[in-house]
Enzyme design. Structure first.
Site, PDB file in Angstrom:
ATOM      1  N   ASP A  27      22.112 -73.897 -29.444  1.00 45.85           N
ATOM      2  CA  ASP A  27      21.504 -72.988 -27.880  1.00 45.85           C
ATOM      3  C   ASP A  27      20.086 -73.154 -28.228  1.00 45.85           C
ATOM      4  OD1 ASP A  27      21.395 -71.519 -25.706  1.00 45.85           O
ATOM      5  OD2 ASP A  27      21.922 -69.715 -26.593  1.00 45.85           O
ATOM      6  N   ASN A  29      18.167 -75.189 -26.000  1.00 44.70           N
ATOM      7  CA  ASN A  29      17.562 -76.266 -25.549  1.00 44.70           C
ATOM      8  C   ASN A  29      16.586 -76.276 -24.309  1.00 44.70           C
ATOM      9  OD1 ASN A  29      19.338 -77.257 -27.173  1.00 44.70           O
ATOM     10  ND2 ASN A  29      20.677 -78.258 -25.666  1.00 44.70           N
ATOM     11  N   ARG A  31      14.866 -73.451 -23.329  1.00 45.75           N
ATOM     12  CA  ARG A  31      13.403 -72.578 -23.979  1.00 45.75           C
ATOM     13  C   ARG A  31      12.722 -73.640 -24.772  1.00 45.75           C
ATOM     14  NH1 ARG A  31      16.937 -67.901 -26.260  1.00 45.75           N
ATOM     15  NH2 ARG A  31      18.481 -69.250 -25.891  1.00 45.75           N
ATOM     16  N   ARG A  40      14.025 -78.516 -18.238  1.00 43.35           N
ATOM     17  CA  ARG A  40      14.951 -78.173 -19.014  1.00 43.35           C
ATOM     18  C   ARG A  40      15.686 -79.167 -19.717  1.00 43.35           C
ATOM     19  NH1 ARG A  40      17.075 -73.003 -19.519  1.00 43.35           N
ATOM     20  NH2 ARG A  40      19.208 -73.936 -19.694  1.00 43.35           N
ATOM     21  N   ASN A  75      29.515 -72.833 -18.303  1.00 44.61           N
ATOM     22  CA  ASN A  75      28.309 -73.667 -18.029  1.00 44.61           C
ATOM     23  C   ASN A  75      28.404 -74.315 -16.682  1.00 44.61           C
ATOM     24  OD1 ASN A  75      27.669 -74.716 -21.506  1.00 44.61           O
ATOM     25  ND2 ASN A  75      26.784 -73.053 -20.326  1.00 44.61           N
ATOM     26  N   ARG A 201      25.683 -63.975 -30.130  1.00 50.55           N
ATOM     27  CA  ARG A 201      27.030 -63.685 -29.501  1.00 50.55           C
ATOM     28  C   ARG A 201      27.547 -64.963 -29.751  1.00 50.55           C
ATOM     29  NH1 ARG A 201      23.143 -63.137 -25.359  1.00 50.55           N
ATOM     30  NH2 ARG A 201      22.881 -64.912 -24.306  1.00 50.55           N
TER      31      ARG A 201
HETATM   32  C1  IPE Z   1      26.711 -71.127 -25.353  1.00 55.79           C
HETATM   33  O1  IPE Z   1      25.351 -71.335 -24.881  1.00 55.79           O
HETATM   34  C2  IPE Z   1      27.320 -72.811 -24.786  1.00 55.79           C
HETATM   35  C3  IPE Z   1      26.761 -73.795 -25.500  1.00 55.79           C
HETATM   36  C4  IPE Z   1      25.706 -73.806 -26.340  1.00 55.79           C
HETATM   37  C5  IPE Z   1      27.169 -74.977 -24.874  1.00 55.79           C
HETATM   38  P1  IPE Z   1      24.896 -70.403 -23.360  1.00 55.79           P
HETATM   39  O2  IPE Z   1      23.490 -70.580 -23.180  1.00 55.79           O
HETATM   40  O3  IPE Z   1      25.631 -71.152 -22.289  1.00 55.79           O
HETATM   41  O4  IPE Z   1      25.288 -69.147 -23.704  1.00 55.79           O
HETATM   42  P2  IPE Z   1      24.867 -67.552 -23.019  1.00 55.79           P
HETATM   43  O5  IPE Z   1      24.853 -67.894 -21.449  1.00 55.79           O
HETATM   44  O6  IPE Z   1      23.460 -67.494 -23.225  1.00 55.79           O
HETATM   45  O7  IPE Z   1      25.924 -66.696 -23.638  1.00 55.79           O
HETATM   46  C1  IPE Z   2      22.342 -74.981 -24.830  1.00 56.81           C
HETATM   47  O1  IPE Z   2      20.988 -74.539 -24.489  1.00 56.81           O
HETATM   48  C2  IPE Z   2      23.095 -76.100 -24.355  1.00 56.81           C
HETATM   49  C3  IPE Z   2      23.893 -75.611 -23.277  1.00 56.81           C
HETATM   50  C4  IPE Z   2      24.321 -74.408 -23.124  1.00 56.81           C
HETATM   51  C5  IPE Z   2      24.577 -76.779 -22.485  1.00 56.81           C
HETATM   52  P1  IPE Z   2      20.520 -73.807 -23.101  1.00 56.81           P
HETATM   53  O2  IPE Z   2      20.439 -74.748 -22.081  1.00 56.81           O
HETATM   54  O3  IPE Z   2      21.611 -72.606 -23.121  1.00 56.81           O
HETATM   55  O4  IPE Z   2      19.219 -73.355 -23.589  1.00 56.81           O
HETATM   56  P2  IPE Z   2      18.764 -72.129 -23.293  1.00 56.81           P
HETATM   57  O5  IPE Z   2      19.489 -70.741 -23.832  1.00 56.81           O
HETATM   58  O6  IPE Z   2      18.480 -71.845 -21.865  1.00 56.81           O
HETATM   59  O7  IPE Z   2      17.137 -72.084 -23.922  1.00 56.81           O
HETATM   60 MG    MG Z   3      21.686 -70.769 -23.865  1.00 55.83          MG
END
Ligand code: IPE
Ligand code: IPE
Ligand code: MG
Length: 250
Positions: A27, A29, A31, A40, A75, A201
């Site tokens: 998680d 990526n 940000r 992003r 997602n 979480r």
């Molecule tokens: C969890 O991350 C899913 C993956 C890393 C693939 P999210 O960024 O989707 O989770 P939430 O929405 O913050 O709970």
């Molecule tokens: C995790 O990074 C990758 C996926 C959920 C696919 P995010 O895309 O959720 O990155 P943040 O949490 O928005 O920074």
């Molecule tokens: Mg995320």
């Protein structure tokens, strides 16, 4: 004046408690990219490079099974453009790394419902699965369109169908049989579950398999999650006392 004092070198970390299966929620990526003024999706691109590096560290510590959360069933709620980029980068990852994975005896597994994944990505996934299917030294389990609740519902339906078809008796249903109907059938339970980016979480990740895993949450965002950050998590794991409902074991 500067003193030329030689600092004692930090002792190399030794993993003395076995880890059979480590799971990652990759998680942060988006940000990571935003902090650098980038779109992003470039965070997702950088994220893919970490997968193989972390795989290498797992090999170094003899951790045979790794699960990586790449795309959740939730997602799909993201903009289509971001989803498309994510799939592009996953394809690129498989195409780029599959020869290497084969050369070190790694098997790819995919947990999740591939039927909803676009055709070209699905094809790349099936090719990668086929090419690595006879390898057994390491298992790289990529969770793609994966949801823990979805997985449990699917397993329940499959078991119910076997009962209806007379292939299974209700009294034969136990935890082992249930686990064998999950995507992760055959994999050991998770010992260590790491989530990067500071969120604390599970986000629907491996709900059944995480029953007794140790959770480590690190503020490091996944694109920055390199060997040092991972070893810090391993050290944290090593300091934990796992009791499995029993009494203190030290
Ligand atoms: C969890 O991350 C899913 C993956 C890393 C693939 P999210 O960024 O989707 O989770 P939430 O929405 O913050 O709970
Ligand atoms: C995790 O990074 C990758 C996926 C959920 C696919 P995010 O895309 O959720 O990155 P943040 O949490 O928005 O920074
Ligand atoms: Mg995320």
């Amino acid at each position: 004046m500067r003193y030329n004092v030689r600092m004692p070198k930090k002792k190399q970390f030794q993993l003395t408690k076995p880890i059979h299966h480590v799971a990652f929620i990759m998680d942060g990526n988006g940000r990571w990219a935003k902090l650098r003024g980038l779109p992003r999706h470039l965070g997702h691109h950088e994220a893919c490079n970490r997968i193989i590096e972390i795989f290498e560290v797992c090999r170094k510590f003899n951790i045979r099974v790794m699960s990586f959360y790449a795309f959740s069933t939730e997602n799909w709620n993201r903009p289509q453009d971001e989803i498309d980029h994510l799939m592009d980068y996953l394809e690129e990852f498989f195409n780029k790394e599959i020869d290497y994975l084969c050369s070190v005896g790694a098997r790819l597994m995919i947990s999740g419902d591939l039927s909803r994944i676009r055709e070209q990505t699905r094809k790349v996934c099936y090719d990668a699965l086929e090419r690595t299917k006879n390898n057994d030294s390491w298992i790289l389990n990529v969770c793609l369109n994966y949801g823990g609740r979805d997985e449990i519902v699917r397993a329940t339906k499959a078991i119910a169908q076997e009962v209806v078809d007379g292939k299974l008796k209700i009294e034969d249903i136990d935890e082992a049989l249930f686990a064998n109907h999950l995507y992760t059938a055959g994999l050991p339970d998770i010992d260590l579950m790491i989530r990067t980016s500071g969120e604390q979480r599970l986000s629907n990740y491996l709900l059944y398999q995480n029953a007794y895993s140790e959770f480590v949450f690190t503020p490091v965002k996944w694109p920055d999650f390199k060997e040092k950050a991972f070893v810090d998590c391993l050290e944290e794991f090593q300091s934990r006392n796992r009791r499995f409902g029993g009494l203190k074991n030290e």
